[in-house]
Design a protein around this motif. Sequence first.
Motif: not given
Length: 348
Positions: A18-22, A63-67, A121-131
């Motif tokens: 897969p390719v990282a979406p914007p 692994a990869d970060v979109g714009a 998608h929408a990484a800044d809204t949805n990702l959660v850091a795992v301790p």
Amino acid sequence: MVIDAVRARPEVREVPEPVAPPGGVVVRVMATGMCRSDWHAWAGHDEIVFPHVPGHELAGVVADVGADVGRWQAGDRVTVPFVCGCGRCEWCRSGDAQVCPDQEQPGFTHWGSFAEYVALHAADTNLVAVPEQVGFAAAASLGCRFATAYRGLAGRARVAEGEWVTVVGAGGVGLSTVMIARALGARVIAVDRNRRALDAARELGAEHTLPVDGADIPAAVADLTGGGSHVAVDAVGSEQTCADAILSLRRRGRHVQIGLLPPVVGHPRVPMARVIGWELDLLGSHGMAAGDYPGMLALIEQGRLQPQRLIERTVGLDEAAALLPGFDQAAVAGITVVDPGRSVNNPC
């Protein structure tokens, strides 16, 4: 793991990465849970575009970060709710991304995590850091069943210490509910047809366990609680389990529906006369937004919640492909975790 049509035999094969979406990322999947929702997708109960890769509970490494992603970079340990909000609408802005009308769901609206890599998608809204102290397998179990159970009890039903909670179904989400209810100070009754699952519920703190063997479950709950439970959870999703949960409540009780109720043979009948006459509250729990994860993760770091205890087995993609078609009938007593890096030829 690829599914080419409704109820087709899942196959493990090479596909393009897969390719990282914007605004999104690609995550290397270190662990992903298998649950009944994945079976529903395979069985055709969701609108899926084929060929399709299922899987919606995951944890891994970016692994990869979109714009236009500001908060995340390659190497970050992350998990994600199974409902990913758009990050733009009023629901996302108010912290309720789990009901976003433009939501994405890995394993449903796009290819999911039964793979080595998944795009989110929408990484800044949805990702959660795992301790660091939380393992990937435990973190993967949080994305759907555990987080949905946590929000269902803490956010929707607002369970109070000393209240009775009846949990109908002691699979992955049911056992998560038992553990969380006990951590919140509730008294728990677990109901299931599987004796091993009831044993697991008892080990996690269920005060009483009731086997489904023709007994009148609501009457048994009423006897044990002196009139019915304050909160009931249907963690299975059938007409019978929904009715048993609702009829197990005392007057002005709260019902939480977590198990899916697809209209396979018509919409299920619900005992609404009891709902009206006893002024019961019917509540849905559809995952949990990323912004609500810190409270749950804090309880995990304190040791009050231990999702790793719910993991029954870890399998590779090949075994997962064989398990998925029969997963609705599986006699599980916990969570099945898939390790995409594990295979028949590389079992470690």
